[in-house]
Design an enzyme around this catalytic site. Structure first.
Site, PDB file in Angstrom:
ATOM      1  N   HIS A 129       0.870  -1.175   0.000  1.00  0.00           N
ATOM      2  CA  HIS A 129       0.000   0.000   0.000  1.00  0.00           C
ATOM      3  C   HIS A 129       0.912   1.232   0.000  1.00  0.00           C
ATOM      4  O   HIS A 129       2.034   1.171   0.498  1.00  0.00           O
ATOM      5  CB  HIS A 129      -0.826  -0.058   1.292  1.00  0.00           C
ATOM      6  CG  HIS A 129      -1.886   0.991   1.431  1.00  0.00           C
ATOM      7  ND1 HIS A 129      -1.611   2.274   1.828  1.00  0.00           N
ATOM      8  CD2 HIS A 129      -3.232   0.930   1.247  1.00  0.00           C
ATOM      9  CE1 HIS A 129      -2.736   2.963   1.885  1.00  0.00           C
ATOM     10  NE2 HIS A 129      -3.736   2.174   1.537  1.00  0.00           N
TER      11      HIS A 129
ATOM     12  N   ASP B 169       3.347  -4.507   7.904  1.00  0.00           N
ATOM     13  CA  ASP B 169       2.143  -3.708   7.782  1.00  0.00           C
ATOM     14  C   ASP B 169       0.987  -4.672   8.067  1.00  0.00           C
ATOM     15  O   ASP B 169       0.674  -5.545   7.253  1.00  0.00           O
ATOM     16  CB  ASP B 169       2.072  -3.135   6.360  1.00  0.00           C
ATOM     17  CG  ASP B 169       0.755  -2.419   6.097  1.00  0.00           C
ATOM     18  OD1 ASP B 169      -0.189  -2.587   6.880  1.00  0.00           O
ATOM     19  OD2 ASP B 169       0.680  -1.707   5.084  1.00  0.00           O
TER      20      ASP B 169
ATOM     21  N   GLN C 174      -4.250  -5.119   7.221  1.00  0.00           N
ATOM     22  CA  GLN C 174      -5.282  -6.062   6.776  1.00  0.00           C
ATOM     23  C   GLN C 174      -5.217  -7.406   7.498  1.00  0.00           C
ATOM     24  O   GLN C 174      -6.171  -8.181   7.428  1.00  0.00           O
ATOM     25  CB  GLN C 174      -5.176  -6.296   5.253  1.00  0.00           C
ATOM     26  CG  GLN C 174      -5.395  -5.052   4.411  1.00  0.00           C
ATOM     27  CD  GLN C 174      -6.799  -4.452   4.568  1.00  0.00           C
ATOM     28  OE1 GLN C 174      -7.715  -5.092   5.082  1.00  0.00           O
ATOM     29  NE2 GLN C 174      -6.942  -3.205   4.144  1.00  0.00           N
TER      30      GLN C 174
ATOM     31  N   LYS D 134     -10.068  -0.347  10.952  1.00  0.00           N
ATOM     32  CA  LYS D 134     -10.299  -1.520  10.098  1.00  0.00           C
ATOM     33  C   LYS D 134     -10.675  -2.745  10.928  1.00  0.00           C
ATOM     34  O   LYS D 134     -10.804  -3.850  10.405  1.00  0.00           O
ATOM     35  CB  LYS D 134      -9.040  -1.821   9.271  1.00  0.00           C
ATOM     36  CG  LYS D 134      -8.728  -0.733   8.243  1.00  0.00           C
ATOM     37  CD  LYS D 134      -7.521  -1.099   7.421  1.00  0.00           C
ATOM     38  CE  LYS D 134      -6.923   0.065   6.673  1.00  0.00           C
ATOM     39  NZ  LYS D 134      -7.711   0.480   5.510  1.00  0.00           N
TER      40      LYS D 134
ATOM     41  N   CYS E  80      -4.944   2.336  -3.703  1.00  0.00           N
ATOM     42  CA  CYS E  80      -3.747   2.901  -3.032  1.00  0.00           C
ATOM     43  C   CYS E  80      -2.531   2.010  -3.242  1.00  0.00           C
ATOM     44  O   CYS E  80      -1.731   1.807  -2.307  1.00  0.00           O
ATOM     45  CB  CYS E  80      -3.981   3.115  -1.536  1.00  0.00           C
ATOM     46  SG  CYS E  80      -5.201   4.361  -1.192  1.00  0.00           S
TER      47      CYS E  80
HETATM   48  N1  PMP Z   1      -1.615  -0.698   4.632  1.00  0.00           N
HETATM   49  C1  PMP Z   1      -2.585  -1.444   4.105  1.00  0.00           C
HETATM   50  C2  PMP Z   1      -2.266  -2.842   3.636  1.00  0.00           C
HETATM   51  C3  PMP Z   1      -3.878  -0.937   4.011  1.00  0.00           C
HETATM   52  O1  PMP Z   1      -4.842  -1.683   3.485  1.00  0.00           O
HETATM   53  C4  PMP Z   1      -4.135   0.366   4.476  1.00  0.00           C
HETATM   54  C5  PMP Z   1      -5.517   0.993   4.371  1.00  0.00           C
HETATM   55  N2  PMP Z   1      -6.211   0.679   3.215  1.00  0.00           N
HETATM   56  C6  PMP Z   1      -3.079   1.097   5.025  1.00  0.00           C
HETATM   57  C7  PMP Z   1      -1.837   0.530   5.083  1.00  0.00           C
HETATM   58  C8  PMP Z   1      -3.276   2.477   5.545  1.00  0.00           C
HETATM   59  O2  PMP Z   1      -4.096   2.479   6.676  1.00  0.00           O
HETATM   60  P1  PMP Z   1      -4.566   3.839   7.351  1.00  0.00           P
HETATM   61  O3  PMP Z   1      -5.149   4.680   6.257  1.00  0.00           O
HETATM   62  O4  PMP Z   1      -5.574   3.405   8.355  1.00  0.00           O
HETATM   63  O5  PMP Z   1      -3.362   4.469   7.978  1.00  0.00           O
END
Ligand code: PMP
Length: 378
Positions: free
Chosen positions: A122, A199, A202, A225, A363
């Site tokens: 991401h 990270d 998910q 999430k 993203c």
């Molecule tokens: N990493 C991953 C794999 C994600 O799916 C997301 C959110 N879609 C993020 C990072 C970023 O998370 P946040 O916007 O809550 O900081």
């Protein structure tokens, strides 16, 4: 035993709206809905003891501090951290990764050093490293992704060098649903003496994650999430790493002493929590992990596995649908394109039928480009 999912929608007030305002919500990778248990915990905090933490001697201040620290212990238990001081409250995954990128690179890198990422990250696990690499003159190396949507382990094995300082990778892809074999990858990194940041945006909400078993050095995830409010998240770090890293934000509560020309830092976890934290958010996240634990993360993963199999089976039967990601180990995220249809048009059509989907590049520009899917991903 009673099926924990039988009436589960009743736990979420947003689904108790009139039929015309209700939707079938399938955008959980972006953010999840909030159960009454979480909303009540936050509302109860605001209506019973709302005060700042660590500063006040009065009873409300002490109660707020107790609740805030209780939440930290609940979350430490949820990911099996050895000590609760290894749990730093952040505003989310993005914030946690930025913290590590900034503090770790400042402390541990020299010009020319390398950080390893993967092509399935991401943007939150790419851009902070690009900013740090510009500041500290580092280079970024990327592990490639196979046609099945899995990490190419051979490409990783070719990337290790004497200049490698850290590997940062996603536990579960937010595009492909792939669950990476992070335990084995961490072992490989450690055999080269390299620490690993996961990270967990998910993975932590959808499967049991045990930081001691995985032996990861850092893990970042977001409350919103996993049934908790927005604006709260966690950075887990091994105590030994967190102790030696400098803070990246200065302000109240992160200091022990302040002098005109320098300051001394507070102990963990406070060193990394400058300013008034999101107290209600932390309490909400504590309530969320209690809620998830009551169902059981194994049970949640198993149920998602069943639902994913139904969805994949159904999609495969629709002509013109191309499914991305055929990893052997996968979570509930399913990604596809429809021949000749822009994802935004399809998402709008599905919304008109009361179904909320995510559409676009998710993203993940680098991966979307690699998949030759552009903005067409659903
Ligand atoms: N990493 C991953 C794999 C994600 O799916 C997301 C959110 N879609 C993020 C990072 C970023 O998370 P946040 O916007 O809550 O900081």
């Amino acid at each position: 035993m009673q099926d924990p999912f039988k009436n589960i929608k009743n736990d979420f007030p947003i689904f108790n709206q009139s039929a015309e305002n209700n939707i079938i919500y399938m955008d959980n990778a972006a953010t999840t809905q909030k159960p009454t248990a979480v909303l009540d915990a936050m509302s109860n905090y605001y209506s019973s003891c709302n005060s700042n933490v660590f500063r006040a001697i009065h009873r409300w201040g002490e109660e707020s501090t107790r609740e805030y620290e209780k939440a930290r212990r609940q979350i430490a238990g949820f990911i099996n951290a050895k000590e609760s001081c290894e749990v730093i409250f952040t505003s989310g995954t993005t914030d946690g990764i930025n913290l590590v990128a900034s503090s770790f690179c400042r402390k541990h890198t020299s010009p020319g050093d390398e950080i390893i990422l993967t092509e399935m990250e991401h943007h939150s696990n790419i851009v902070p490293w690009q900013i740090a690499s510009e500041q500290y003159d580092l280079s970024l190396k990327y592990v490639s992704v196979t046609d099945r949507g899995e990490l190419d382990r051979e490409s990783l094995s070719r990337l290790w060098s004497k200049k490698t300082k850290l590997l940062a990778l996603t536990h579960m892809s937010n595009v492909l649903g792939t669950i990476n074999p992070v335990k084995a990858i961490i072992q490989e990194a450690h055999s080269h003496g390299i620490p690993v940041l996961l990270d967990g945006a998910q993975s932590v909400p959808h499967l049991p994650v045990d930081v001691q078993d995985l032996d990861c050095d850092f893990l970042a995830f977001s409350g919103h999430k996993m049934c908790a409010p927005t604006g709260i998240g966690v950075l887990y770090g091994k105590k030994q790493f967190l102790q030696e890293l400098p803070p990246c934000k200065g302000g109240g509560e992160m200091i022990r002493n302040v002098y005109p020309d320098h300051s001394e830092w507070n102990s963990l976890p406070h060193k990394f929590e400058a300013g008034t934290p999101h107290i209600a958010g932390a309490i909400g996240l504590g309530a969320a992990v209690t809620y998830l634990n009551r169902i059981g993360m194994d049970t949640i993963q198993k149920k998602e596995h069943e639902l994913t199999a139904i969805l994949l089976g159904g999609l495969q039967d629709i002509p013109g649908i191309d499914i991305y990601g055929k990893a052997e180990k996968r979570g509930g995220i399913v990604c596809f394109t429809r021949e000749g249809t822009h994802s935004h048009d399809l998402a709008q059509y599905m919304d008109s039928r009361g179904i909320a989907l995510r559409a676009g590049h998710h993203c993940a520009h680098i991966l979307a480009r690699e998949l030759e899917a552009g903005d067409f991903l659903i």
